[in-house]
Structure formats: C-alpha cells, structure tokens
Design a protein around this motif. Sequence first.
Motif, short mmCIF file in Angstrom:
data_model
loop_
_atom_site.label_atom_id
_atom_site.label_comp_id
_atom_site.label_asym_id
_atom_site.label_seq_id
_atom_site.Cartn_x
_atom_site.Cartn_y
_atom_site.Cartn_z
N VAL A 169 36.21 -14.84 -12.03
CA VAL A 169 35.55 -15.63 -11.63
C VAL A 169 34.91 -16.68 -13.35
CG1 VAL A 169 34.36 -17.76 -10.13
CG2 VAL A 169 35.09 -15.55 -9.44
N ALA A 170 35.36 -17.80 -14.21
CA ALA A 170 35.10 -18.29 -14.83
C ALA A 170 33.23 -18.77 -14.36
CB ALA A 170 36.22 -19.52 -15.23
N ALA A 171 33.57 -19.79 -13.94
CA ALA A 171 32.58 -20.81 -14.48
C ALA A 171 31.33 -19.99 -12.64
CB ALA A 171 32.84 -21.55 -13.34
N ALA A 172 30.37 -19.81 -13.82
CA ALA A 172 28.80 -19.59 -12.31
C ALA A 172 27.84 -21.20 -12.21
CB ALA A 172 27.87 -19.02 -13.71
N GLU A 173 28.31 -20.59 -11.03
CA GLU A 173 27.56 -22.05 -9.81
C GLU A 173 25.96 -21.66 -9.22
OE1 GLU A 173 30.59 -23.52 -7.75
OE2 GLU A 173 31.77 -24.09 -9.40
N PRO A 174 25.57 -20.67 -9.23
CA PRO A 174 24.35 -19.75 -8.85
C PRO A 174 23.30 -20.63 -8.65
CG PRO A 174 23.66 -19.92 -11.49
CD PRO A 174 25.42 -20.43 -11.59
N PHE A 175 22.46 -20.94 -6.89
CA PHE A 175 21.79 -21.24 -6.65
C PHE A 175 20.23 -20.87 -7.75
CE2 PHE A 175 24.10 -19.63 -3.06
CZ PHE A 175 24.05 -20.78 -2.29
N LYS A 286 8.77 -17.58 -12.61
CA LYS A 286 8.84 -19.00 -12.66
C LYS A 286 10.48 -19.19 -12.08
CE LYS A 286 5.05 -20.00 -15.60
NZ LYS A 286 5.75 -18.67 -16.30
N PRO A 287 10.37 -20.29 -11.14
CA PRO A 287 11.65 -20.20 -10.95
C PRO A 287 13.08 -20.51 -11.53
CG PRO A 287 10.29 -22.38 -10.15
CD PRO A 287 9.69 -21.38 -11.02
N TYR A 288 14.49 -19.94 -10.82
CA TYR A 288 15.55 -19.77 -12.14
C TYR A 288 16.02 -21.24 -11.85
CZ TYR A 288 15.47 -14.15 -12.04
OH TYR A 288 14.92 -13.55 -12.45
N ALA A 289 17.02 -21.73 -12.30
CA ALA A 289 18.02 -22.89 -12.45
C ALA A 289 18.73 -22.74 -12.43
CB ALA A 289 16.75 -24.09 -13.88
N GLU A 290 19.68 -24.05 -11.68
CA GLU A 290 20.28 -23.97 -11.26
C GLU A 290 21.53 -23.78 -12.88
OE1 GLU A 290 19.22 -28.30 -11.41
OE2 GLU A 290 18.30 -26.74 -11.19
N PHE A 291 23.17 -23.91 -12.15
CA PHE A 291 23.20 -23.04 -14.11
C PHE A 291 24.29 -24.67 -14.74
CE2 PHE A 291 26.41 -21.65 -17.12
CZ PHE A 291 25.59 -20.46 -17.83
N MET A 321 29.92 -14.20 -6.04
CA MET A 321 29.35 -13.51 -6.69
C MET A 321 29.04 -14.45 -7.79
SD MET A 321 27.54 -11.39 -7.18
CE MET A 321 26.24 -11.15 -8.64
N ASN A 322 29.76 -15.77 -8.06
CA ASN A 322 28.80 -16.64 -9.09
C ASN A 322 28.17 -17.81 -8.26
OD1 ASN A 322 30.34 -18.66 -7.12
ND2 ASN A 322 31.48 -19.66 -8.53
N ARG A 323 27.92 -17.86 -6.87
CA ARG A 323 26.44 -18.97 -6.35
C ARG A 323 25.34 -17.76 -6.47
NH1 ARG A 323 27.24 -22.89 -3.53
NH2 ARG A 323 25.62 -23.12 -4.84
N ALA A 324 25.52 -16.17 -7.37
CA ALA A 324 23.90 -15.87 -7.45
C ALA A 324 23.22 -16.21 -8.21
CB ALA A 324 24.00 -13.72 -7.18
N SER A 325 22.03 -16.30 -7.77
CA SER A 325 21.10 -16.74 -8.52
C SER A 325 20.65 -16.39 -10.12
CB SER A 325 19.91 -17.41 -8.10
OG SER A 325 19.77 -17.54 -7.15
N THR A 326 20.44 -16.63 -11.17
CA THR A 326 20.02 -15.75 -12.68
C THR A 326 19.01 -17.23 -13.60
OG1 THR A 326 21.31 -15.57 -14.84
CG2 THR A 326 22.41 -17.24 -13.38
#
Length: 387
Positions: A169-175, A286-291, A321-326
């Motif tokens: 998957v190319a684009a990360a779209e994490p929560f 600290k909270p993880y941000a969207e990408f 998996m590209n929705r997984a937070s990071t």
Amino acid sequence: MADNATESSRSTDAAKERVAQSISADAGRLIRLSEQLHAHPETAWEEYRSARWVAETLDEAGFTVTPAYLGLDTAFLATYGSGPFRLGLCAEYDALPGLGHACGHNLIAAITAGAARALAPLADAAGLTIEVYGTPAEEGGGGKIELLERGAFAGLDLAMLAHPAPVDVAAAEPFAVSHSHVSFQGKAAHAAAYPEQGVNAADAFTIAQVAVGLLRQQLPQTVRVHGVMTNGGEAPNAIPGRTEGRWYVRAESLEQLAETEEKVWRCFAAGALATGCTLDITPESKPYAEFRNDQPALRAYLRNAERLGRSFDRDSPARRMNRASTDMGNVSQVVPAIHPYVGIGSLPALNHQPEFAARCVGGDAEKALLDAATALAWTALDVRRAA
C-alpha cells in the motif's frame, strides 16, 4: 533546456542503477541485521541492543553516529554527506510485548539501513545530507514525538520509512490515537465475611466497559475504542481494591480524537461514580497524529515500487494496515513525509499476530526488504532531482 533535463534524467537513472547494485551486494548484511533483530526482540524504551546493532550497521558504512540522541538512551542519529537536500530516514526496531516482531520492525530497520548505505556513496554528487534517525518506542511510547519535541527532524526536506504489511500500500492513512493507563482505586474486603466493607474496583471497570460498549453505537465509523485490563484483582475471595488497564482511542484526526476522548472518559467516570471508587487516567505518551502524505514523493515511490515489480491491490481488505496509527504521523505534520507499506506475502497472517512475526524473516520478507530499500532510495533521488 531540454538537453539539461535529459542529462539530469540520465544521471538519475545511472544513480538508481548504482543504488540497485549496492543493495544487491549488501543483501547478506541487511538480511543478517533483520534476522538478528527478529531473534532478539526488545520492547519500547528497552531497545538497547537493537539500537546499537542498527547504528553499527551505519557506522560500518562511514556514517557519523550519535548514540543516545537528544537524551533518549535507545535513540540515535547517523549522518552522511553535506548536500543542501536533507533526507531523513527513520528506523524503528521495537517489538511487541509477548509477540516479538509481529509488526515487522526488524524489517523497517534493515530497509532504512539498506537505503541509507546505498545512497551514501552518491550523497555528494546528488547534493544529499542523509540523516538516519533511530526512533524507539513506536508501539505505544511515542518515541518520534519525544524526539520532535527535543528538536529532531527540524528542517528536513523529506522524511521516509517503509513498513511491512500483508500487501503493498503506498499511502499511509493512519488513525490519530491516544494511549492511556486507567486505574480504579477501591477498598479490599473479604468477599464472604465482610463484602459490605469493600469498594469494588472490578465492578467499576465492568461498568466502564459496558458503557464504552453502548457508546460505540453512537460513534462514527472513523473511531476505534479498545483496551485491556492488566490487573483485575488478587483473589476470588477478596473484593478487588484496585484494577488497572490500558486503553486506546483512535479517530480520523487529533481534533476528532479530543472530542471522542471526552465521551470515553465519561464512561470510566461512570464506573467510579457507581461504585465509589476513585479514577485515575494517565497518558502513556503524547497523542499520535493523522498522517499528511507528501504527494510528489508518494507518486515517486509508487512509480519506483512498480518498476521493481511490486503490485498494489487497491481492493484487498488486507490493505487496511495503512490505517494503523503511527508516531510518524506527528513527523509528517512538520516536514514532508511518506510511510508506504511493503507486502511480505504473509496472508492469511496479519500484523500483530504470531504468524505474522514468523513471516518477517525468510524468502518473501527478504525480497520485501531489498525492494523497499531500493524504492526508498530511488524515491529520494527523484525528489531531490525535482527540488
């Protein structure tokens, strides 16, 4: 003008060929690093050997390594070159408690090291300064956020890493996500002889979980709420005087996350109110941000990965998996960044399963490692050329 563009294109193609040859020649070293990390998993903030092994791999290639970077014992910075374009490559190497490298961070570290080592001989000619950040505690500790707040990543022209997944998957779209430790303090008592003297912290947790379950019907599909109880009491014949748990709240953005947290924490407050317990909620990071994906770099990565024979199944459920937070999301908020996912052919095994950990070494994982290292390095050259 056209002649200059043609010459630049030829130069980039030649550089890409050198990168591919370098990574191919380096394959044994990179695979050994991945296997070494996989065989000796270390969890968040405890990655002492892992950080050292990755840093040593870069030191061997002539990088200048700063251990314990910015006061974080298991972080490092490794630099090479002095060009005007500052490229940041992030290495993750923490494992999951009880699951080892079931998210493939052993591969992330080796991919990053491979891309960096291949680009180093080209750094001066390509006008690059290569900065490799060893980033601890991605699995809930927010290591990159700690580094950001201490001044890391500032002024980078591009930051990248590639993450293992079942499919490409190319684009990360994490929560966006928050990680919290929750505890109820009540009063222990003998459950048969003196139950009326107890204040039941297990009941408080049960009420909170039921309330969260009922709340989910009113939450948007872009929200996730989940957690575990880590301490449910000491003995069945004692009213539990204390219970503890770890809870995550995820949302589409930091703004939506803050709104959702208020609702979730009221569920826990209900447990305290109903039982008479006291409630304590403590952030674990600290909270993880969207990408925020850098679109030119993302398009370049997609082209380069497809050139290497990678395929992108846009309809596969495994691509989620590209929705997984990071915590790479926080980096992307301040510098241009991409965070593509490279498939390791693990299906039906998915991230955070023991079966996925087993697939993070061996043939398919090794091919993913070398392909992703090549694609990241090629992408750096393309973005640099366009700058």
